[in-house]
Each structure stands twice: as C-alpha cells, then as structure tokens.
Write an enzyme that holds these catalytic residues in place. Structure first.
Site, PDB file in Angstrom:
ATOM      1  CD  GLU A   1      -2.992  -0.817  -0.042  1.00 28.12           C
ATOM      2  OE1 GLU A   1      -3.079   0.328  -0.533  1.00 28.12           O
ATOM      3  OE2 GLU A   1      -3.633  -1.783  -0.476  1.00 28.12           O
TER       4      GLU A   1
ATOM      5  CG  ASP B   1      -8.038   4.285  -4.481  1.00 26.72           C
ATOM      6  OD1 ASP B   1      -9.259   4.253  -4.776  1.00 26.72           O
ATOM      7  OD2 ASP B   1      -7.193   3.575  -5.055  1.00 26.72           O
TER       8      ASP B   1
ATOM      9  CE1 TYR C   1      -6.662   3.171  -0.297  1.00 26.95           C
ATOM     10  CE2 TYR C   1      -4.301   3.177   0.115  1.00 26.95           C
ATOM     11  CZ  TYR C   1      -5.408   2.634  -0.507  1.00 26.95           C
ATOM     12  OH  TYR C   1      -5.274   1.536  -1.314  1.00 26.95           O
TER      13      TYR C   1
ATOM     14  CB  CYS D   1     -23.636   3.427 -13.190  1.00 29.82           C
ATOM     15  SG  CYS D   1     -22.654   4.950 -13.261  1.00 29.82           S
TER      16      CYS D   1
ATOM     17  CB  CYS E   1     -18.797  -0.746 -16.183  1.00 28.52           C
ATOM     18  SG  CYS E   1     -18.851  -0.401 -14.400  1.00 28.52           S
TER      19      CYS E   1
END
Length: 287
Positions: free
Chosen positions: A36, A137, A119, A207, A201
């Site tokens: 990370e 993020d 984060y 969406c 997607c």
C-alpha cells in the site's frame, strides 16, 4: 440496490482481478502494508518487482527495523517520493518495538504508526485483516461518485466519501473486504477518469451517471504537472548518485547532476531537511 452493487462488483472481481503478488495466498499483513505504501502515486507494474525484492530482503518489520534508514532509501531505488521509504522504516521500527513485530489490527493503532494515514490504515485493516472498513482512494471516489450520478469526485477524500463508500459494503467482513478491493479495481481498470469503459462495467446497470447519459467535461480533470527540470526531478538525480555510492561523496560529485546552481542547491537542501541525505565532513551520503 446496495446489495446489487456489492454482488456485481464481487462477482466481476472474482473473474477479472489482476494477479498482483500481494493478493496471493500467504501474503502477510506486513506485505500488504508495504504494497500500500509503495503503490501510492506509483503504477502497480512498477511496484510489483520492487515489492518482491523488498519482502525477500525484509520479510518482517523487525528485519527492516534492524537496518539503517539509508538502506531503505537505497532499496527504494526509483519508485519516486523516497520519503515513503523513511515512513516505512519508521513504521517498521514502531511495529517491531511496540507491537511485538505484528502489524496492528485496529484502525486507531494503524493510524498511530509513523506515516500511516486514513487510507493506508483502512486498506491494511480490510485487505490484511479482512475487516469491514471503507477503503477510499481516487479510483473508489470516482466509482462511488458516478454510481450516485456525478461525473467525478473531489480531489481529496472527505468524511462524506468514507460514509458513501461504507454504505455500499455488505455486512459481512470478508464480503466487505472483497467489495472494497473490487471497487478499487473497477476504478483502476474500467471506470477510469477520462475514458471509462461503460460497456464493460459490471456496475453499468446500477450507475446513475451512466443512466443519465451525461458526458464528461472536456479537457483533463487537472493540468498535467511538468517533471523535467523541477525540484523533484533534480532531487531524484541527486538521490540516484547517492544510492549508487558506497561511500560519502564530495559536493563536486553532485554539482554535475543539473546545470542550474540555484535549483540544485534548493533540491539538496530539501533532501537534507527531509532526512533523506546526511552531511558528514562536507560529504553527502544516505542516512
């Protein structure tokens, strides 16, 4: 609707997730933490070999903590933003000293480690310890914003972003950890900033931005930053000389990295102030 989102995301992730080394079985929480920190502002294709070399040399926090900070900087090589190497070394020392060489499991303890912010703490808690936490993020902010009908999100993570992402997570901890990884992967590979692949997607049907038909604003979301000739560029040139040197180097060895004396002086002074370069008898070395 939320149930549809996490299941769609998790099913897609099971079939399409990239084979990143830190996602493989047997990766320790320390390995996740290193991945990370390395992946901040650096493409994963560059991170993967560096991560493997790092974990091969320092498989536990105590292994890194036992080394000088300069070795962490040297091993960081050209990943960029070498202060991250200092932060990893400081975190390793804290984990080895205060946590019996085990990466903490709570958000509070993770955020108390040097250089570990909102984060990274939540990413380690979710991906290493399989806990239910929103991991937000730039990619996740964008996916969550578009699901809610906006073409893009803000530049920095806010408490509202964390709440919005958490609302998409299922109640079970393992399912939530998978969903957090899936949303991040969708943002990185499919729901990109300037050229989203809506036809591919898995979340297109739920969406709101896709349903609205609204187009992205013209032009880049932010102006690309120049790199060549910047202070950051010159800092990197100086660091390259010091990484390759076995002994402290004289000032003349650094004067040749860039033709502008003022910028060169400023870059070197910044490196010294940041603790990335040490001065010893008018010679320069890694700390």
């Amino acid at each position: 609707m939320t149930d549809d989102i996490w299941r769609l995301a998790a099913d897609w992730f099971a079939e399409n997730a990239r084979d990143l080394p830190w996602r493989r079985p047997g990766t320790t929480p320390w390995g996740v933490l290193v991945s990370e920190v390395m992946s901040q502002q650096t493409p994963v294709k560059r991170v993967a070999p560096a991560w493997e070399a790092w974990l091969d040399r320092w498989p536990t926090p105590a292994d890194l903590a036992a080394e000088p900070t300069g070795e962490a900087i040297r091993m960081w090589n050209r990943l960029g933003y070498p202060r991250r190497a200092l932060r990893l070394h400081a975190a390793a020392v804290a984990i080895a000293t205060d946590h019996d060489n085990q990466v903490p499991t709570t958000i509070a303890a993770l955020e108390a480690l040097p250089g570990i912010g909102t984060y990274t703490a939540r990413a380690v808690a979710a991906f290493a310890h399989r806990q239910r936490h929103p991991v937000v993020d730039t990619n996740v902010r964008r996916v969550v914003a578009r699901l809610a009908g906006r073409p893009d999100a803000g530049m920095a993570t806010t408490p509202a972003d964390l709440r919005a992402a958490e609302q998409l997570l299922p109640p079970g901890e393992e399912d939530a950890a998978v969903t957090s990884a899936a949303l991040m992967e969708i943002g990185a590979l499919i729901c990109t900033a300037r050229a989203p692949s809506c036809a591919e997607c898995p979340l297109a049907a739920v969406c709101e931005w896709h349903a609205s038909g609204e187009e992205l604003p013209e032009g880049p979301s932010r102006k690309p930053q120049k790199y060549t000739g910047t202070d950051r560029h010159v800092r990197g040139l100086i660091m390259a000389v010091l990484r390759e040197a076995d002994l402290p180097v004289p000032r003349v060895s650094l004067d040749g990295v860039w033709h502008e004396a003022e910028r060169r002086e400023r870059a070197l002074a910044g490196l010294v102030a940041d603790g990335l370069v040490a001065v010893e008898d008018e010679r320069y070395r890694l700390p």
